[in-house]
Design an enzyme around this catalytic site. Structure first.
Site, mmCIF file in Angstrom:
data_model
loop_
_atom_site.group_PDB
_atom_site.id
_atom_site.type_symbol
_atom_site.label_atom_id
_atom_site.label_comp_id
_atom_site.label_asym_id
_atom_site.label_seq_id
_atom_site.Cartn_x
_atom_site.Cartn_y
_atom_site.Cartn_z
ATOM 1 C CB CYS A 1 44.032 89.867 73.487
ATOM 2 S SG CYS A 1 45.092 90.621 72.259
ATOM 3 C CB SER B 1 45.722 82.245 68.348
ATOM 4 O OG SER B 1 46.068 83.584 68.655
ATOM 5 C CB ILE C 1 41.905 86.849 63.562
ATOM 6 C CG1 ILE C 1 42.005 86.753 62.041
ATOM 7 C CG2 ILE C 1 43.174 87.419 64.144
ATOM 8 C CD1 ILE C 1 42.057 88.109 61.376
ATOM 9 C CE LYS D 1 48.201 77.883 66.212
ATOM 10 N NZ LYS D 1 47.222 77.438 65.310
ATOM 11 C CG HIS E 1 43.040 85.296 69.971
ATOM 12 N ND1 HIS E 1 42.320 85.688 71.085
ATOM 13 C CD2 HIS E 1 44.169 86.070 69.986
ATOM 14 C CE1 HIS E 1 42.989 86.643 71.731
ATOM 15 N NE2 HIS E 1 44.096 86.893 71.085
#
Ligand SMILES: [Zn+2]
Lengths: 131, 386
Positions: free
Chosen positions: B83, B207, B209, B328, B332
């Site tokens: 990430c 969060s 996707i 959030k 993300h």
């Protein structure tokens, strides 16, 4: 299924074999190539007793692919008697009985399976001590 | 070393872009950044991405994206740090330009997480953890963070409710960001009732996707005035790492990678905590917000939740967090997230944020992108040019 991986990790998954540093005696699980404490590369195999205390846990309701059939299941971090902390699943206990700090011990159980005709993966889980 | 400046920024909205391919998403962000700068070509392209191989059967993104934007022939590679991939790509661009080996570079982060089933995506995301000892025995990425959150609540006596203000703040800001995935505010009750994914983490702690791409164009500061875009100084971009698995950390509740990366970045930029006007924190999970604030030095160990209120983290607070919605609320898209943070930080410094979100004349802002659960941490500090 990655069969070579399962073969390679058999002593870790079935025996809880890690290693111990010959110069500072720090115990490692999983086994390491270089001691994280003193950088020594001289390590000998070390089999853990499988006894420990619960450091943290979580009940999983949404699981990655091959674990969907097992939800809800409990994952945990366990502090082994000999030092290292290990990531594992808990078994033989319901989520509302789990407490941080409780003693647990290693047992060999089914970890996952790939359909009816696929490979079945066995390995360590931890449970409340039986004796 | 040469001083480095951002002269162009670009992004696509974070959404489920079912009708746009990975390459188009990346190309849009790159072209937006180049248009913003008024640049027709660049020396190098660094593509931050985590899961294109697993989820879209496409690797070799460097050459692919370069070709898509008409720059075939230039240096172009993919950079991966889970990430944290996008900020790692930014670091590469900064290194190249600072060293003098290249004179302009685009860093783009791109991710497409909705190409396959949710099952495949969950599997892909779990590859950020230890494949032999975490993922292979049933730990999702959420479960790993749940282990941290449970222990944190146990050790310091916090209730789950205490985390809610971080989430509510992020969503409130996202509601004013047209590029954010979520445009709806949430309240404490919704947080309490959200579906549990891996106890104690619920859907609103994690969060969402999404698909998206964000890009910046960097050049030597001395050349910056040749470009159209408003100039932002890159005061620091530094990486720190930690063990990939939680169990190998002496104290899992102390993110050493965050501590290392932040300390390096502060030293490079010559700034202190009180100089930071806003912080785009990596709020992949509520617990990571708390642990990051502590390891960064913005809060005492175990006490970050004392900052979970508007006076501390709101847009007019002492240290505004996730001013454009964060992971959030903005969403993300994992390997793109770090560059969304940097684009948003630059937007705040330029004074170009939506009115409802603009911080009053910020001078120095911080963005921190994390790969894995604290394993690879990239901290960037951007400043308004003097
Ligand atoms: Zn040693």
């Amino acid at each position: 299924m990655d069969i070579p991986r399962s073969w390679r990790l058999r002593n870790q998954r079935y025996l809880l074999e890690g290693n111990a540093c010959t110069s500072c005696d720090k115990k490692h699980f999983p086994p390491v190539l270089v001691c994280s404490e003193c950088k020594s590369r001289d390590l000998r195999p070390f089999t853990f007793s499988g006894k420990g205390k619960l450091y943290s846990y979580s009940t999983v309701y949404q699981a990655p692919g091959q674990f969907e059939a097992f939800v809800p299941y409990i994952v945990a971090l366990v502090d082994l008697e000999e030092g290292p902390r290990i990531t594992t699943q808990l078994t033989d206990i319901s989520p509302d009985e789990v407490r941080i700090g409780m003693p647990v011990e290693k047992v060999i159980r089914k970890i996952s399976e790939e359909g009816e005709r696929g490979l079945i993966l066995y390995g360590y889980k931890f449970r409340p001590p039986v004796d | 070393m040469r001083e480095v400046a951002i002269v162009g920024i670009g992004q696509t909205p974070v959404e489920e872009h079912w009708d746009i391919s990975l390459r188009e998403l990346a190309a849009k962000a790159v072209l937006n950044a180049m248009d913003d700068a008024g640049a027709e070509d660049v020396d190098a392209l660094y593509v931050g991405n985590m899961l294109s191989g697993i989820l879209t059967n496409q690797e070799n993104l460097g050459a692919l994206i370069a070709e898509c934007v008409g720059l075939s022939g230039i240096e172009a590679v993919k950079i991966e740090a889970a990430c944290g991939s996008a900020a790692a790509a930014f670091r590469q661009a900064v290194l190249g330009v600072a060293s003098g080996m290249i004179d302009s570079a685009v860093a783009v982060g791109v991710e497409k997480l909705t190409e396959m089933s949710g099952r495949a995506t969950t599997h892909g995301l779990a590859t950020a953890s230890d494949g032999d000892y975490e993922m292979a025995i049933g730990l999702s990425f959420v479960a790993i963070n749940a282990l941290l959150m449970r222990r944190y609540m146990h050790e310091y006596g916090w209730e789950k409710n205490d985390f809610a203000p971080f989430v509510i703040n992020a969503h409130r800001n996202a509601a004013h960001n047209p590029n954010a995935m979520f445009q709806n505010q949430i309240n404490q009750e919704q947080y309490n009732l959200a579906k549990v994914v891996a106890d104690p983490i619920n859907l609103l702690d994690s969060s969402p996707i999404g698909d998206g791409a964000a890009a910046v164009l960097v050049v030597p500061a001395e050349d910056a005035d040749k470009y159209d875009g408003q100039v932002i100084t890159v005061a620091a971009c530094e990486i720190g790492t930690d063990t990939i698995a939680l169990d190998n950390r002496e104290d899992p509740l102390w993110l050493k990678g965050v501590e290392r990366s932040t300390a390096k970045a502060f030293r490079t930029a010559g700034v202190r905590h009180q100089d930071i006007d806003l912080f785009e924190v990596h709020d992949a999970f509520s617990i990571i917000t708390a642990l990051s604030l502590e390891a960064c030095g913005f809060a005492e160990k175990g006490q970050a939740l004392r900052m979970a209120n508007d006076e501390s983290i709101g847009l007019k607070g002492k240290l505004p967090l996730t001013t454009m919605g964060g992971l959030k609320g903005r969403g993300h898209p994992v390997g793109a997230t770090g560059l969304y943070q940097i684009v948003e930080a630059a937007t705040q410094l330029r004074g170009d944020a939506p009115d409802a979100l603009q911080i009053d004349a910020p001078n120095c802002v911080m963005a921190q992108n994390i790969g894995g659960s604290g394993a690879n941490v990239i901290t960037s500090i951007l400043k308004r040019r003097d």
